[in-house]
Design a protein around this motif. Sequence first.
Motif, mmCIF file in Angstrom:
data_model
loop_
_atom_site.group_PDB
_atom_site.id
_atom_site.type_symbol
_atom_site.label_atom_id
_atom_site.label_comp_id
_atom_site.label_asym_id
_atom_site.label_seq_id
_atom_site.Cartn_x
_atom_site.Cartn_y
_atom_site.Cartn_z
ATOM 1 N N CYS A 1 58.918 -0.748 43.178
ATOM 2 C CA CYS A 1 57.948 -1.009 42.122
ATOM 3 C C CYS A 1 58.713 -1.442 40.867
ATOM 4 C CB CYS A 1 57.177 0.281 41.862
ATOM 5 S SG CYS A 1 56.296 0.268 40.310
ATOM 6 N N ASN B 1 58.130 -0.961 37.941
ATOM 7 C CA ASN B 1 58.107 0.053 36.900
ATOM 8 C C ASN B 1 59.024 1.224 37.251
ATOM 9 O OD1 ASN B 1 57.179 0.630 34.375
ATOM 10 N ND2 ASN B 1 55.230 1.531 35.030
ATOM 11 N N ARG B 2 59.750 1.054 38.353
ATOM 12 C CA ARG B 2 60.688 2.097 38.771
ATOM 13 C C ARG B 2 62.094 1.549 39.022
ATOM 14 N NH1 ARG B 2 59.619 7.069 39.636
ATOM 15 N NH2 ARG B 2 57.464 7.796 39.670
ATOM 16 N N GLY C 1 58.642 5.000 35.758
ATOM 17 C CA GLY C 1 57.339 4.787 36.389
ATOM 18 C C GLY C 1 56.196 5.082 35.441
ATOM 19 N N CYS C 2 54.990 4.880 35.924
ATOM 20 C CA CYS C 2 53.815 5.220 35.129
ATOM 21 C C CYS C 2 53.864 6.725 34.855
ATOM 22 C CB CYS C 2 52.542 4.865 35.886
ATOM 23 S SG CYS C 2 52.471 3.123 36.348
ATOM 24 N N TYR D 1 52.082 9.212 35.074
ATOM 25 C CA TYR D 1 51.501 10.206 35.999
ATOM 26 C C TYR D 1 52.071 10.080 37.405
ATOM 27 C CZ TYR D 1 49.214 5.874 36.977
ATOM 28 O OH TYR D 1 49.014 4.553 37.251
ATOM 29 N N CYS D 2 52.965 9.127 37.630
ATOM 30 C CA CYS D 2 53.309 8.751 39.002
ATOM 31 C C CYS D 2 54.342 9.675 39.640
ATOM 32 C CB CYS D 2 53.831 7.320 39.040
ATOM 33 S SG CYS D 2 54.403 6.816 40.681
ATOM 34 N N ASN E 1 55.250 9.586 43.491
ATOM 35 C CA ASN E 1 54.820 8.935 44.731
ATOM 36 C C ASN E 1 54.618 9.903 45.882
ATOM 37 O OD1 ASN E 1 54.507 5.915 45.802
ATOM 38 N ND2 ASN E 1 55.196 5.941 43.687
ATOM 39 N N PHE F 1 51.078 10.625 46.643
ATOM 40 C CA PHE F 1 50.206 9.730 47.388
ATOM 41 C C PHE F 1 50.868 9.075 48.593
ATOM 42 C CE2 PHE F 1 51.723 5.803 45.542
ATOM 43 C CZ PHE F 1 51.893 6.005 44.187
ATOM 44 N N TYR G 1 53.916 2.691 46.438
ATOM 45 C CA TYR G 1 54.548 1.730 45.532
ATOM 46 C C TYR G 1 53.766 0.413 45.448
ATOM 47 C CZ TYR G 1 58.274 5.127 45.552
ATOM 48 O OH TYR G 1 58.974 6.285 45.429
ATOM 49 N N THR G 2 54.489 -0.725 45.400
ATOM 50 C CA THR G 2 53.844 -2.004 45.076
ATOM 51 C C THR G 2 54.023 -2.951 46.251
ATOM 52 O OG1 THR G 2 54.340 -1.613 42.757
ATOM 53 C CG2 THR G 2 53.816 -3.867 43.369
ATOM 54 N N ARG H 1 50.226 -3.956 42.089
ATOM 55 C CA ARG H 1 50.019 -4.083 40.644
ATOM 56 C C ARG H 1 49.541 -5.501 40.356
ATOM 57 N NH1 ARG H 1 53.345 -1.027 37.024
ATOM 58 N NH2 ARG H 1 53.545 -2.936 35.788
ATOM 59 N N ARG I 1 52.260 1.736 31.649
ATOM 60 C CA ARG I 1 51.912 0.951 32.823
ATOM 61 C C ARG I 1 52.756 -0.321 32.938
ATOM 62 N NH1 ARG I 1 49.931 1.527 37.783
ATOM 63 N NH2 ARG I 1 49.159 -0.482 38.342
HETATM 64 S S1 SF4 Z 1 51.887 4.341 39.874
HETATM 65 FE FE1 SF4 Z 1 52.388 2.539 41.084
HETATM 66 S S2 SF4 Z 1 52.946 1.028 39.538
HETATM 67 FE FE2 SF4 Z 1 53.113 3.008 38.540
HETATM 68 S S3 SF4 Z 1 55.246 3.627 38.801
HETATM 69 FE FE3 SF4 Z 1 54.068 4.530 40.480
HETATM 70 S S4 SF4 Z 1 54.285 3.073 42.144
HETATM 71 FE FE4 SF4 Z 1 54.837 1.995 40.261
#
Ligand code: SF4
Length: 307
Positions: free
Chosen positions: A31, A33-34, A42-43, A45-46, A48, A51, A89-90, A120, A160
């Motif tokens: 991702c 953002n990582r 990362g975001c 709240y993320c 991984n 989820f 992830y993405t 994303r 984000r």
């Molecule tokens: S929520 Fe999705 S976009 Fe955000 S850091 Fe986690 S994997 Fe990346």
Amino acid sequence: MVKRYNSFGPYLKKKFGTIVYKVNVDAGFTCPNRDGTLGVTGCIYCNNSSFRPSECDPDIAVAKQIKDGIYYLSRRYKAEKFLVYFQPYTNTYASLPELEKAYREALAGPSVVGLAIGTRPDCIDKDKIELLQSLARDHFILIEYGLQSIYDKSLNYILRGHDYQTFLDAVALTSDKGIHIGAHIIAGLPTETREETLAMADELSGLSIGFLKIHQLQVVKDTPLAAVYLREPFPTFSYKEYLDFLVDFIERLAPGIVLQRFFATSPDSILIAPIWGKSRQEIILDIEKRFTERNAFQGSKCACYRH
Ligand code: SF4
């Protein structure tokens, strides 16, 4: 039973004539953002692991993950049709040949009717859309854009790395190509009032999206949000508040949008707040009960009927 909202399971059953089971795969994508392109944390709240389904292992080839998933579901539920879900992830964040290989491998699985691809909105371009468009000629292809909020103040807060306009651009690029478009949003960010979050239903109802995932904000361990929350706790949805919020939201949502998800259930081992102590099944039953008690229907208060 009265159908009070559109949900994904019945939608797929109607479309494919049988229950369609989801097979989760992890193709090993990362991702931006990582990996340092946009950030490394990362975001906000993320986490991984909250989820990533336990059966997914990015070190195992996509084809093998699918074969194993299908074998299990066929034996356990006598499942006959499958939707491969690229979730962690993405899943458009790789070169075109890599993406094409992973998607085609997935679609070659026995009785696979299509793909759901979580990504994303800033990780899509014309070439990737053309690839998906070509796959969509013979398969059900759903791209799920993580949006989280339509408010840039919230997108900035959650780190984000893209704004709302980026989402609108991605939707415009994806529209009218035979690709199904989904959005994923979070309710209860501390940057928004309840009314602002509800107003997302009005906004999204006016876009060419056909699918939506919505869930309550969850503060989970090992995230920057957890550090913020533990330092300075902010209100999160109580169970009852969320049930009522959800009914209000869905009443304002266009009746044609299919709801793929209504709530989140991170494992107890990592969840900090809100703690509801309810099972998935209990939550689903209570949502249905609340809809019935309020005699509510999806779209009954949709802005699309107001002008
Ligand atoms: S929520 Fe999705 S976009 Fe955000 S850091 Fe986690 S994997 Fe990346």
